[in-house]
Each structure stands twice: as C-alpha cells, then as structure tokens.
Design an enzyme around this catalytic site. Structure first.
Site, mmCIF file in Angstrom:
data_model
loop_
_atom_site.group_PDB
_atom_site.id
_atom_site.type_symbol
_atom_site.label_atom_id
_atom_site.label_comp_id
_atom_site.label_asym_id
_atom_site.label_seq_id
_atom_site.Cartn_x
_atom_site.Cartn_y
_atom_site.Cartn_z
ATOM 1 N N LYS A 22 97.595 33.664 12.474
ATOM 2 C CA LYS A 22 98.390 33.295 11.292
ATOM 3 C C LYS A 22 99.665 32.544 11.702
ATOM 4 O O LYS A 22 99.958 31.474 11.159
ATOM 5 C CB LYS A 22 98.778 34.569 10.519
ATOM 6 C CG LYS A 22 99.957 34.398 9.566
ATOM 7 C CD LYS A 22 100.282 35.688 8.895
ATOM 8 C CE LYS A 22 101.629 36.229 8.779
ATOM 9 N NZ LYS A 22 102.874 35.868 9.131
ATOM 10 N N ASN A 23 100.412 33.105 12.636
ATOM 11 C CA ASN A 23 101.734 32.536 12.905
ATOM 12 C C ASN A 23 101.659 31.216 13.675
ATOM 13 O O ASN A 23 102.656 30.495 13.749
ATOM 14 C CB ASN A 23 102.634 33.561 13.610
ATOM 15 C CG ASN A 23 103.057 34.654 12.638
ATOM 16 O OD1 ASN A 23 102.942 34.500 11.419
ATOM 17 N ND2 ASN A 23 103.531 35.785 13.168
ATOM 18 N N CYS A 117 107.992 38.510 4.189
ATOM 19 C CA CYS A 117 108.089 39.977 4.205
ATOM 20 C C CYS A 117 109.554 40.425 4.165
ATOM 21 O O CYS A 117 110.406 39.828 4.827
ATOM 22 C CB CYS A 117 107.454 40.518 5.477
ATOM 23 S SG CYS A 117 105.666 40.504 5.436
ATOM 24 N N ARG A 122 117.223 37.704 6.701
ATOM 25 C CA ARG A 122 116.410 36.714 7.423
ATOM 26 C C ARG A 122 117.079 35.343 7.336
ATOM 27 O O ARG A 122 116.617 34.457 6.625
ATOM 28 C CB ARG A 122 114.982 36.686 6.869
ATOM 29 C CG ARG A 122 114.252 38.000 7.063
ATOM 30 C CD ARG A 122 112.790 37.932 6.717
ATOM 31 N NE ARG A 122 112.018 37.180 7.702
ATOM 32 C CZ ARG A 122 110.690 37.096 7.694
ATOM 33 N NH1 ARG A 122 110.002 37.720 6.754
ATOM 34 N NH2 ARG A 122 110.052 36.404 8.599
ATOM 35 N N ILE A 124 118.507 31.490 8.282
ATOM 36 C CA ILE A 124 117.883 30.327 8.950
ATOM 37 C C ILE A 124 118.959 29.443 9.591
ATOM 38 O O ILE A 124 118.766 28.249 9.770
ATOM 39 C CB ILE A 124 116.996 29.512 7.987
ATOM 40 C CG1 ILE A 124 117.777 29.030 6.762
ATOM 41 C CG2 ILE A 124 115.766 30.273 7.553
ATOM 42 C CD1 ILE A 124 117.100 27.855 6.079
ATOM 43 N N ASP A 125 120.102 30.079 9.921
ATOM 44 C CA ASP A 125 121.213 29.303 10.495
ATOM 45 C C ASP A 125 120.811 28.579 11.785
ATOM 46 O O ASP A 125 121.274 27.465 12.047
ATOM 47 C CB ASP A 125 122.421 30.232 10.753
ATOM 48 C CG ASP A 125 122.052 31.403 11.653
ATOM 49 O OD1 ASP A 125 121.116 32.155 11.298
ATOM 50 O OD2 ASP A 125 122.672 31.557 12.713
ATOM 51 N N ASP A 305 105.701 42.773 15.417
ATOM 52 C CA ASP A 305 104.632 42.759 14.412
ATOM 53 C C ASP A 305 103.554 43.804 14.691
ATOM 54 O O ASP A 305 102.599 43.943 13.926
ATOM 55 C CB ASP A 305 104.003 41.356 14.318
ATOM 56 C CG ASP A 305 105.003 40.321 13.800
ATOM 57 O OD1 ASP A 305 106.046 40.728 13.249
ATOM 58 O OD2 ASP A 305 104.746 39.118 13.976
ATOM 59 N N ARG A 397 97.937 38.337 3.076
ATOM 60 C CA ARG A 397 98.712 37.196 3.563
ATOM 61 C C ARG A 397 98.370 36.901 5.016
ATOM 62 O O ARG A 397 98.497 35.762 5.455
ATOM 63 C CB ARG A 397 100.218 37.503 3.479
ATOM 64 C CG ARG A 397 100.797 37.405 2.080
ATOM 65 C CD ARG A 397 102.320 37.510 2.121
ATOM 66 N NE ARG A 397 102.815 36.849 3.312
ATOM 67 C CZ ARG A 397 103.722 37.350 4.149
ATOM 68 N NH1 ARG A 397 104.275 38.499 3.901
ATOM 69 N NH2 ARG A 397 104.100 36.680 5.214
HETATM 70 C C1 EPZ Z 1 108.318 35.012 13.023
HETATM 71 O O1 EPZ Z 1 109.307 35.124 12.011
HETATM 72 C C2 EPZ Z 1 107.056 35.590 12.444
HETATM 73 N N1 EPZ Z 1 106.716 34.840 11.258
HETATM 74 C C3 EPZ Z 1 107.255 37.064 12.110
HETATM 75 O O2 EPZ Z 1 105.987 37.530 11.722
HETATM 76 C C4 EPZ Z 1 107.727 37.815 13.362
HETATM 77 O O3 EPZ Z 1 108.056 39.142 12.999
HETATM 78 C C5 EPZ Z 1 108.951 37.138 13.974
HETATM 79 O O4 EPZ Z 1 108.680 35.732 14.198
HETATM 80 C C6 EPZ Z 1 109.368 37.755 15.295
HETATM 81 O O5 EPZ Z 1 108.309 37.664 16.217
HETATM 82 C C7 EPZ Z 1 106.114 33.670 11.376
HETATM 83 O O6 EPZ Z 1 105.807 33.209 12.460
HETATM 84 C C8 EPZ Z 1 105.780 32.953 10.127
HETATM 85 P P1 EPZ Z 1 112.575 34.891 14.119
HETATM 86 P P2 EPZ Z 1 110.659 34.320 12.133
HETATM 87 O O7 EPZ Z 1 113.262 33.672 13.683
HETATM 88 O O8 EPZ Z 1 110.402 33.064 12.871
HETATM 89 C C9 EPZ Z 1 117.132 36.329 13.649
HETATM 90 C C10 EPZ Z 1 104.504 38.991 10.624
HETATM 91 O O9 EPZ Z 1 104.349 40.180 10.313
HETATM 92 N N2 EPZ Z 1 117.384 34.942 13.210
HETATM 93 O O10 EPZ Z 1 111.974 34.937 15.473
HETATM 94 O O11 EPZ Z 1 111.243 34.225 10.781
HETATM 95 C C11 EPZ Z 1 116.313 37.102 12.635
HETATM 96 O O12 EPZ Z 1 117.138 37.657 11.631
HETATM 97 C C12 EPZ Z 1 105.853 38.424 10.688
HETATM 98 O O13 EPZ Z 1 103.567 38.210 10.882
HETATM 99 C C13 EPZ Z 1 118.692 34.514 12.993
HETATM 100 O O14 EPZ Z 1 119.647 35.283 13.146
HETATM 101 O O15 EPZ Z 1 111.487 35.302 13.034
HETATM 102 C C14 EPZ Z 1 115.631 38.134 13.501
HETATM 103 O O16 EPZ Z 1 116.482 39.221 13.708
HETATM 104 C C15 EPZ Z 1 106.845 38.854 9.755
HETATM 105 N N3 EPZ Z 1 118.903 33.220 12.588
HETATM 106 C C16 EPZ Z 1 115.430 37.407 14.842
HETATM 107 O O17 EPZ Z 1 116.324 36.284 14.806
HETATM 108 C C17 EPZ Z 1 117.890 32.337 12.408
HETATM 109 O O18 EPZ Z 1 118.140 31.175 12.055
HETATM 110 C C18 EPZ Z 1 114.024 36.884 15.078
HETATM 111 O O19 EPZ Z 1 113.590 36.109 13.957
HETATM 112 C C19 EPZ Z 1 116.568 32.776 12.632
HETATM 113 C C20 EPZ Z 1 116.345 34.077 13.036
#
Ligand code: EPZ
Length: 432
Positions: A22-23, A117, A122, A124-125, A305, A397
C-alpha cells in the site's frame, strides 16, 4: 455499513500470497504524472486507498486502463487539472504525494490538506520545507495547499524528523529540478527505495535510496516503464502474527524476507518459529509464547505499522511485555477495544505494559484505524467465542481481501452488511 464476524479458536494453516505494498503503491501512482509517456504498474493491491488514487488520476485527465486484476496502464499525457479536491483528498493521507508529483511536473499544485488514520498530530511542515528549498512558494487557505514555482532548482534538504512522506515528496519534486538535490536524514523504508527504483526505471537519476542521504540529479524527461510494486511488508507481518496468535503453520508467499527482518527477529524472541526462503517465509508455533519488549522506530527498526498487531500477540504470551511507540503520538487508541476482549494492558503516554493472560474472549469492537483493525482481527481469530468488528472501512483502506485470505487459511470470518439503523443503535449501546 459492513462488519466482520470472527469465530475464534481455529489454527491458521496453509499458504497465503501477499499483495503489493500500500505505502509504495500510493506514491507510485502519483509518480506516474512525472512521466511523458504511459506507464504500466503491476502488483497493485486492490484496496480503497489505491482506488482513491486512481480516481484522482482520472479526475485530473489521466487515462487509466485496468489490464488485469492487479495491473494498470496509466497515460498521464493528457492531464490538464492540477487540483486534488477536498472530498477525495481528505479520505487518505497519501493524497499529499500529488503535491510533489504535480509540482515536479507542472511547477504548480493545489491539494486539500490530507486525511488518513487518526494517529495524533500529523504535520506536513517537512514536506513544505522541502518544496520551499527547491524554489516553490506555498500558501495555505481554506484547507487547501497551493504550490507554485517559476523553476525548481536542486538544493540541499535536511529533514528535521525522519519522515517517509516528506522524503518521498522531496524525491518527487526534485526528480526534474535543475541540478543536484541532496536529501539528508532521509527515511529508509522499503517503499522509499521502491519509489526511487520506479522513477529510475523511467529515466530518473536517484542514488542512495535506502540510506539516509539521497542524491538526485535532475533530468528533463521521464519515459514510460513497466514496473511491479514491491510486496507489502506490513501485510506480510500481519499474517505472520495472525499465524503465530492462532498457533498455526502458514507459508507466506510473495514477500521480501529482508524487509521483514525486524519483525522476524522479534517474533523469534517471542517463541515463534520462522523459516525464510527466497520470496516466502514459513511461520509456525510449537511451544509457548513468551514476553518481550518492543520499541517502534523508523526503518530498519520495528515498524510502527506493526505495533498494534504485536501488542495483541503479546496479550497471548506468558509474562509482562512492554511496547513503546516511537513514531506516532497516539497509537494506543485500540487498547480500549482489546480490553473489552479481556486483555490486561495499561498505557502511559507512549508506553504500554501488557500482562500476558494467555487468552482473549470474543466481544463487539470497533476498528479505530487501519492497523488497529488488523490487530482486532488477529485478536478475534485467537479469542474464545465471537468477535464482531465494526468500522472495517479502515481495514479495507490497506488490506487486499483480508477476510478471503484468512478464510483460505481456515479462519471462520465473514463480512456482513448491517443496516445503518442497527449500526447506530449499537453505537448508542456501546456508548453507555
Ligand atoms: C507513512 O506516514 C505511512 N503512510 C504510515 O502508514 C506510517 O505509519 C508512517 O509513514 C511511519 O512509517 C503512508 O506511507 C501513506 P511520517 P507518513 O511522515 O509519511 C512526523 C499505515 O498504517 N512528521 O514518516 O505520514 C510525524 O508527526 C500508516 O499504513 C513531522 O513532524 O509518516 C510522525 O511523528 C499510517 N512533520 C513522524 O514524523 C512532517 O512534515 C513520522 O511521520 C512529517 C512528519
């Protein structure tokens, strides 16, 4: 509304084939936008997040043709809309990959703030930081993100947190930028590598994916390609744990054992037997399950995950286990549901203490997110009695026909329709 009804207590045995990741798929589909020719993607999982991505591509003007049950030809050459509207984007987190792909191809993008989720804050900075570094300006208004650039130029991007999404978005936006882009503190997940491999097969020049420094030399043109999505590491891990929780014996096919290393090592500590082959893995249990401690971290650590699933397994193990969530703020919301099933778990912030009771009891429960839903299915399979799981749209999903695959392994699980009135009455009953 649909729900799963699981009659627990049956050992899972036999073979199961894992679908595409998926990811990875939710990033590769938007990445097709960057190509100047049609692409064919294979091993695409049949899940609702993928269906939403395909719908967004069609709404933008791409021509999408289904070639087989898991393969698609996507022609992005007639895309003439650069906006992902609120109604579609809010349904999934990964809609943010359209930002990077549209910006990288057309120097502009307009995408609604992403959904996904509920795992706590969450932000996106880091995505926006990467786009800005490459030369884009952004505005946020009325829930929409607007990106514009006269020209994208290679640069150095240091990510303050290891973020999968920001790493992949930076790659998407940089692949055609002029000159060299270096992403530091990059995420190393298998899906990051898959995105880089896919783009390289289109003619991109990306080096170092899978390490924490990724170098991208911009190219002018990307070409059509034929590419298969990697197997889903988390779906595979979920079936490994389902096999272990039912003391079963399952051969899990179409996997990359290297991607499963952290899960394999933890399961072996718990007492699960694992045999690894080239692209399959056998999981079986012939002794007691024992306590352990788990901390989730970015790849190559134990994946967040898989946290709800392994916590569920540990409720069935002897002794006290500790599970620490190292990625998300709120990933223990499912614990209340497991408690309804007799689990003894206390949570303090990002740490859960699990007193293994060795057994669970069936109960009516609700999936609060994708992996929480998978964990409840595992709990239901191992429990005595009947478990009814509501809000299964979360599970759909990210899992391609989970109930069908489990039934083929001998599980007693069915998906039933419940009229909306009955669902609301149930909600009221559960609320009091
Ligand atoms: C991806 O989410 C996955 N989703 C998530 O999968 C997974 O849990 C996560 O990576 C961690 O492995 C997809 O790939 C679509 P991150 P993502 O940016 O990219 C912080 C599932 O169950 N952060 O790696 O959104 C954030 O808050 C799921 O399949 C910032 O601070 O996760 C978190 O604490 C749900 N600023 C950490 O980084 C940002 O701009 C990791 O988030 C971005 C993230």
């Amino acid at each position: 509304m649909e729900k799963f009804i699981v009659k627990g207590g049956r050992r899972l045995t036999g073979e199961v084939t894992i679908s595409g990741a998926k990811n990875a798929a939710v990033a590769l589909l938007p990445a097709v936008i960057l190509s100047d020719e049609p692409c064919v993607l294979e091993n695409v999982p049949n899940i609702s997040d993928v269906n939403i991505s395909l719908r967004i591509l069609k709404e933008m003007g791409a021509e999408v043709t289904m070639l087989g049950k898991d393969s698609y030809r996507i022609d992005p050459t007639r895309i003439d809309k650069f906006c992902v509207p609120y109604e579609t984007a809010r349904k999934m987190r990964a809609s943010y990959y359209f930002l990077g792909a549209l910006l990288g191809k057309f120097n502009k993008a307009r995408v609604s703030m992403p959904g996904g989720c509920p795992l706590g804050d969450r932000p996106i900075d880091q995505h926006l930081k990467a786009f800005s570094a490459l030369g884009a300006e952004y505005t946020l208004s009325q829930g929409m993100i607007d990106l514009r650039a006269d020209k994208l130029c290679g640069t150095q991007i240091f990510l303050d947190v290891v973020s999968v999404g920001a790493t992949m978005n930076a790659i998407l936006a940089a692949v055609k930028a002029e000159g060299l882009t270096i992403i530091e503190n990059a995420a190393r997940e298998p899906h990051v590598v898959d995105l880089a491999n896919f783009l390289n097969s289109m003619g991109a020049n990306i080096m170092g994916a899978g390490t924490d420094v990724i170098k991208i030399r911009g190219v002018n043109k990307l070409y059509g390609t034929n590419y298969a999505v990697i197997p889903d590491q988390i779906e595979a891990g979920t079936f490994m744990i389902a096999a272990a929780a039912t003391k079963g014996d399952v051969l899990i096919k179409n996997v990359t054992p290297k991607h499963l290393e952290s899960i394999t090592k933890k399961l072996e500590k718990i007492g699960v037997n694992i045999e690894q082959y080239d692209d399959s893995i056998r999981v079986y249990v012939d002794g007691p399950l024992v306590k352990t401690s788990v901390k989730t971290t970015p790849h190559p650590g134990f994946p967040t995950d898989m946290q709800p699933q392994i916590a569920t397994l540990l409720t069935l193990a002897e002794g006290t286990s500790i599970v620490t969530e190292g990625v998300w703020e709120q990933r223990f919301r499912y614990v209340d549901e497991l408690r309804r099933m007799g689990a003894d778990i206390s949570v303090d912030g990002k740490v859960a203490v699990i007193e293994g009771t060795g057994k669970l009891m069936g109960a009516p429960v609700k999936a609060c997110d994708l992996r929480a839903g998978a964990a409840l299915i595992i709990a239901g399979l191992a429990a005595n009695g009947i478990t009814e799981i509501e809000d299964i749209f979360h599970i759909e999903r990210g899992y391609d026909c989970m109930e069908g695959k489990l039934r083929a392994l001998g599980a007693d699980i069915e998906k039933v329709n419940i009229p909306d009135d009955a669902a609301q009455n149930n909600q009221k009953k559960n609320a009091v």
